[in-house]
Design a protein around this motif. Structure first.
Motif, PDB file in Angstrom:
ATOM      1  N   UNK A  93       8.284 118.450 -31.285  1.00  0.00           N
ATOM      2  CA  UNK A  93       8.921 117.933 -32.489  1.00  0.00           C
ATOM      3  C   UNK A  93      10.145 118.760 -32.901  1.00  0.00           C
ATOM      4  N   UNK A  94      10.331 119.962 -32.297  1.00  0.00           N
ATOM      5  CA  UNK A  94      11.472 120.806 -32.658  1.00  0.00           C
ATOM      6  C   UNK A  94      12.335 121.250 -31.493  1.00  0.00           C
ATOM      7  N   UNK A  95      11.838 121.131 -30.271  1.00  0.00           N
ATOM      8  CA  UNK A  95      12.535 121.744 -29.148  1.00  0.00           C
ATOM      9  C   UNK A  95      12.314 120.936 -27.867  1.00  0.00           C
ATOM     10  N   UNK A 114      -1.819 128.416 -17.630  1.00  0.00           N
ATOM     11  CA  UNK A 114      -0.947 129.467 -18.152  1.00  0.00           C
ATOM     12  C   UNK A 114      -0.229 128.979 -19.405  1.00  0.00           C
ATOM     13  N   UNK A 115      -0.024 129.867 -20.357  1.00  0.00           N
ATOM     14  CA  UNK A 115       0.737 129.538 -21.571  1.00  0.00           C
ATOM     15  C   UNK A 115       2.213 129.489 -21.163  1.00  0.00           C
ATOM     16  N   UNK A 116       2.761 128.283 -21.008  1.00  0.00           N
ATOM     17  CA  UNK A 116       4.122 128.100 -20.514  1.00  0.00           C
ATOM     18  C   UNK A 116       5.066 127.524 -21.567  1.00  0.00           C
ATOM     19  N   UNK A 117       4.514 126.956 -22.620  1.00  0.00           N
ATOM     20  CA  UNK A 117       5.339 126.332 -23.657  1.00  0.00           C
ATOM     21  C   UNK A 117       5.103 127.112 -24.954  1.00  0.00           C
ATOM     22  N   UNK A 118       6.114 127.869 -25.412  1.00  0.00           N
ATOM     23  CA  UNK A 118       5.943 128.705 -26.604  1.00  0.00           C
ATOM     24  C   UNK A 118       6.013 127.874 -27.885  1.00  0.00           C
ATOM     25  N   UNK A 119       4.872 127.431 -28.342  1.00  0.00           N
ATOM     26  CA  UNK A 119       4.820 126.615 -29.558  1.00  0.00           C
ATOM     27  C   UNK A 119       4.684 127.506 -30.781  1.00  0.00           C
ATOM     28  N   UNK A 120       5.430 127.165 -31.830  1.00  0.00           N
ATOM     29  CA  UNK A 120       5.321 127.866 -33.100  1.00  0.00           C
ATOM     30  C   UNK A 120       4.385 127.066 -34.001  1.00  0.00           C
ATOM     31  N   UNK A 123       4.386 123.149 -34.521  1.00  0.00           N
ATOM     32  CA  UNK A 123       4.967 122.439 -33.377  1.00  0.00           C
ATOM     33  C   UNK A 123       3.911 121.562 -32.706  1.00  0.00           C
ATOM     34  N   UNK A 124       4.332 120.426 -32.241  1.00  0.00           N
ATOM     35  CA  UNK A 124       3.463 119.539 -31.472  1.00  0.00           C
ATOM     36  C   UNK A 124       4.226 119.034 -30.253  1.00  0.00           C
ATOM     37  N   UNK A 125       3.502 118.819 -29.181  1.00  0.00           N
ATOM     38  CA  UNK A 125       4.107 118.243 -27.982  1.00  0.00           C
ATOM     39  C   UNK A 125       4.159 116.741 -28.174  1.00  0.00           C
TER      40      UNK A 125
END
Length: 130
Positions: A93-95, A114-120, A123-125
């Motif tokens: 929703x932001x990046x 693996x943690x590959x997407x740095x969500x804050x 944030x949602x995919x």
């Protein structure tokens, strides 16, 4: 689809594999001969790439293949088939993120990825696509 028998009458279908209480099917993907991997993206940004060999053909009513271990309140967002040297795009929703399939580690069947997407926080995919 050649393994699925056709029917000439109204029927409820066959049980491909039994689901346990609380289990659900989150997606169905057509795998082509050129595909080499299946990639799973979770809501918390974990990414897992498995070779298609872990999806060995099974007979009806066999146990499902467990591909990912989910921790906490994580859940599967997307399942995508891919080959080497593809770019998988992840929109939040932001990046926007790009993942090179040849740079992702190949994991064993039952692993969280693996943690590959740095969500804050917040944030949602939104979408995962090629």
């Amino acid at each position: 689809t050649s393994e699925i028998p056709s029917s000439k009458r109204m029927a409820i279908g066959v049980i491909a594999f039994p689901l346990l209480t609380g289990d659900c099917i989150v997606g169905v993907k057509e795998i082509t001969k050129k595909d080499k991997y299946i990639m799973i993206v979770t809501e918390k940004g974990h990414v897992k790439k498995c070779t298609l060999e872990v999806l060995a053909s099974k007979k009806r009513r066999s146990s499902p293949v467990l591909l990912i271990s989910l921790t906490g309140k994580d859940s599967v967002n997307s399942i995508i088939n891919c080959t080497d040297n593809e770019v998988i795009k992840v929109a939040t929703n932001r990046d926007y993120f790009s993942l090179q399939t040849n740079e992702l580690p190949t994991s064993l069947k039952y692993h969280e990825g693996e943690k590959m997407i740095p969500l804050k926080r917040g944030d949602t995919i939104v979408k995962v696509f090629k």
